[in-house]
Design a protein around this motif. Structure first.
Motif, PDB file in Angstrom:
ATOM      1  N   LYS A  33     -23.583  38.473 -52.591  1.00  0.00           N
ATOM      2  CA  LYS A  33     -24.016  38.071 -51.260  1.00  0.00           C
ATOM      3  C   LYS A  33     -23.692  36.608 -51.005  1.00  0.00           C
ATOM      4  O   LYS A  33     -23.912  35.751 -51.847  1.00  0.00           O
ATOM      5  CB  LYS A  33     -25.525  38.296 -51.129  1.00  0.00           C
ATOM      6  CG  LYS A  33     -26.077  37.964 -49.746  1.00  0.00           C
ATOM      7  CD  LYS A  33     -27.555  38.244 -49.727  1.00  0.00           C
ATOM      8  CE  LYS A  33     -28.141  37.926 -48.358  1.00  0.00           C
ATOM      9  NZ  LYS A  33     -29.592  38.186 -48.308  1.00  0.00           N
ATOM     10  N   GLY A  34     -23.176  36.337 -49.796  1.00  0.00           N
ATOM     11  CA  GLY A  34     -22.866  34.966 -49.425  1.00  0.00           C
ATOM     12  C   GLY A  34     -21.529  34.470 -49.938  1.00  0.00           C
ATOM     13  O   GLY A  34     -21.220  33.297 -49.819  1.00  0.00           O
ATOM     14  N   GLU A 135     -30.577  26.883 -47.900  1.00  0.00           N
ATOM     15  CA  GLU A 135     -30.219  28.302 -47.868  1.00  0.00           C
ATOM     16  C   GLU A 135     -31.398  29.170 -48.284  1.00  0.00           C
ATOM     17  O   GLU A 135     -32.147  28.837 -49.197  1.00  0.00           O
ATOM     18  CB  GLU A 135     -29.034  28.566 -48.800  1.00  0.00           C
ATOM     19  CG  GLU A 135     -28.594  30.013 -48.842  1.00  0.00           C
ATOM     20  CD  GLU A 135     -27.562  30.268 -49.930  1.00  0.00           C
ATOM     21  OE1 GLU A 135     -26.368  30.197 -49.623  1.00  0.00           O
ATOM     22  OE2 GLU A 135     -27.965  30.528 -51.080  1.00  0.00           O
ATOM     23  N   GLU A 137     -32.062  33.653 -47.522  1.00  0.00           N
ATOM     24  CA  GLU A 137     -31.474  34.954 -47.840  1.00  0.00           C
ATOM     25  C   GLU A 137     -29.998  35.038 -47.441  1.00  0.00           C
ATOM     26  O   GLU A 137     -29.174  35.572 -48.171  1.00  0.00           O
ATOM     27  CB  GLU A 137     -32.262  36.078 -47.148  1.00  0.00           C
ATOM     28  CG  GLU A 137     -33.655  36.289 -47.729  1.00  0.00           C
ATOM     29  CD  GLU A 137     -33.608  36.729 -49.174  1.00  0.00           C
ATOM     30  OE1 GLU A 137     -32.782  37.593 -49.514  1.00  0.00           O
ATOM     31  OE2 GLU A 137     -34.381  36.190 -49.974  1.00  0.00           O
ATOM     32  N   THR A 138     -29.670  34.527 -46.257  1.00  0.00           N
ATOM     33  CA  THR A 138     -28.287  34.579 -45.784  1.00  0.00           C
ATOM     34  C   THR A 138     -27.432  33.557 -46.524  1.00  0.00           C
ATOM     35  O   THR A 138     -27.771  32.378 -46.568  1.00  0.00           O
ATOM     36  CB  THR A 138     -28.217  34.294 -44.269  1.00  0.00           C
ATOM     37  OG1 THR A 138     -29.090  35.192 -43.592  1.00  0.00           O
ATOM     38  CG2 THR A 138     -26.786  34.486 -43.761  1.00  0.00           C
ATOM     39  N   THR A 214     -27.799  31.859 -39.435  1.00  0.00           N
ATOM     40  CA  THR A 214     -28.364  32.137 -40.759  1.00  0.00           C
ATOM     41  C   THR A 214     -29.888  32.000 -40.673  1.00  0.00           C
ATOM     42  O   THR A 214     -30.423  31.581 -39.652  1.00  0.00           O
ATOM     43  CB  THR A 214     -27.836  31.159 -41.829  1.00  0.00           C
ATOM     44  OG1 THR A 214     -28.389  29.858 -41.607  1.00  0.00           O
ATOM     45  CG2 THR A 214     -26.310  31.085 -41.811  1.00  0.00           C
ATOM     46  N   ASP A 215     -30.564  32.352 -41.765  1.00  0.00           N
ATOM     47  CA  ASP A 215     -32.022  32.188 -41.802  1.00  0.00           C
ATOM     48  C   ASP A 215     -32.410  30.904 -42.529  1.00  0.00           C
ATOM     49  O   ASP A 215     -33.538  30.777 -43.009  1.00  0.00           O
ATOM     50  CB  ASP A 215     -32.678  33.396 -42.472  1.00  0.00           C
ATOM     51  CG  ASP A 215     -32.248  33.550 -43.927  1.00  0.00           C
ATOM     52  OD1 ASP A 215     -31.279  32.871 -44.342  1.00  0.00           O
ATOM     53  OD2 ASP A 215     -32.859  34.360 -44.648  1.00  0.00           O
ATOM     54  N   SER A 216     -31.489  29.967 -42.591  1.00  0.00           N
ATOM     55  CA  SER A 216     -31.743  28.708 -43.297  1.00  0.00           C
ATOM     56  C   SER A 216     -32.777  27.862 -42.566  1.00  0.00           C
ATOM     57  O   SER A 216     -33.033  28.035 -41.371  1.00  0.00           O
ATOM     58  CB  SER A 216     -30.440  27.912 -43.438  1.00  0.00           C
ATOM     59  OG  SER A 216     -29.932  27.586 -42.158  1.00  0.00           O
TER      60      SER A 216
END
Length: 275
Positions: A33-34, A135, A137-138, A214-216
């Motif tokens: 992921k990522g 950072e 999850e995304t 993103t969820d950052s």
């Protein structure tokens, strides 16, 4: 033992077998992921889809080409996914492949939050502009690649030194990944929202932009006013005092992680304001 008991055990074994396979697949997806390997994985699914469609439609030439691609693609996958496979094997060897977190990681995360708060307080008092994106999850590997790699432990001293004016790394964003300063001088996408106040500069637009894709969680220190702001999920929280900022940052990075760990314990293998 009766035949009925054997049947029940057989079905239980099948269920456990399926669950284990899905869990391993899930962990493998988390490993890549990522990274750019995600796009390559999508390409593999497209090839498989073309194979199914060509077989169903009777397109023999296309079917033969895709069949050869799949047959010889195994070696190509090993070559292409070499970094991800190496990372998965390293995690397996360290016993981390089947564990989500541990006490040491929690301590490091708390120390990371304290370092960010301390550095932000120092820079805000001296009006040193800063942009720090954390950072979650995304994956943010694509944005990390635009900057200068550091791969250093988080410390307030390091963050402060990076953003000192007229130094090589001060212009751009710092991205924190897995409790490490992954890179500095990174480029983040600018928000195109028409609701952003015109008094906000590039740092705030970049912070909002990355929070939209993103969820950052991103921290901004204004160079003009020394005010502290934070963005998450497309939301901008401006002019935060140090206590509110620390609480908000801790709630996003520590509390949610704790809730996540608690909700997943049974599945573990081991013990808005717009400017």
């Amino acid at each position: 033992m009766s035949m009925a008991d054997f049947s029940i055990l057989k079905y239980l074994a099948m269920i456990v077998d399926v669950l284990l396979v899905w869990y391993v697949i899930y962990k493998l997806i988390m490993v890549i992921k990522g990274t750019k390997a995600v796009q390559l994985l999508k390409g593999i699914f497209v090839i498989l889809l073309v194979k199914v469609v060509s077989d169903f439609s009777g397109l023999k030439t296309l079917s033969w080409i895709t069949e050869q691609t799949i047959t010889w693609g195994f070696l190509a996958i090993i070559i292409i996914f070499q970094p991800e496979l190496r990372r998965a094997l390293e995690q397996l060897g360290r016993g981390k492949f089947f564990s989500r977190t541990n006490g040491q990681e929690d301590d490091e995360r708390e120390k990371g939050v304290e370092a960010i708060v301390k550095a932000t307080d120092y820079m805000a008092k001296r009006r040193i502009g800063a942009l720090i994106s954390i950072e979650r999850e995304t994956g943010m590997s694509d944005y990390i690649e635009t900057g200068i790699p550091l791969h250093a432990k988080i410390s307030s001293e390091l963050l402060i030194n990076i953003f000192i004016p007229n130094t090589p790394l001060h212009d751009g964003a710092v991205i924190i990944q897995k409790n490490n300063v992954a890179a500095a001088a990174c480029y983040l996408p600018l928000s195109e929202s028409p609701f952003i106040s015109k008094e906000l500069g590039t740092r705030h637009r970049a912070a909002l932009g990355i929070s939209e894709v993103t969820d950052s969680v991103t921290v901004i220190v204004s160079e003009e006013t020394g005010s502290i702001s934070l963005t998450k999920n497309g939301e901008l929280h401006r002019d935060l005092n140090l206590t509110t900022f620390k609480d908000l940052l801790s709630n996003e990075l520590l509390s949610k992680q704790l809730d996540k760990q608690t909700s997943s314990t049974l599945w573990n293998w081991r013990g808005k304001n717009h400017g």
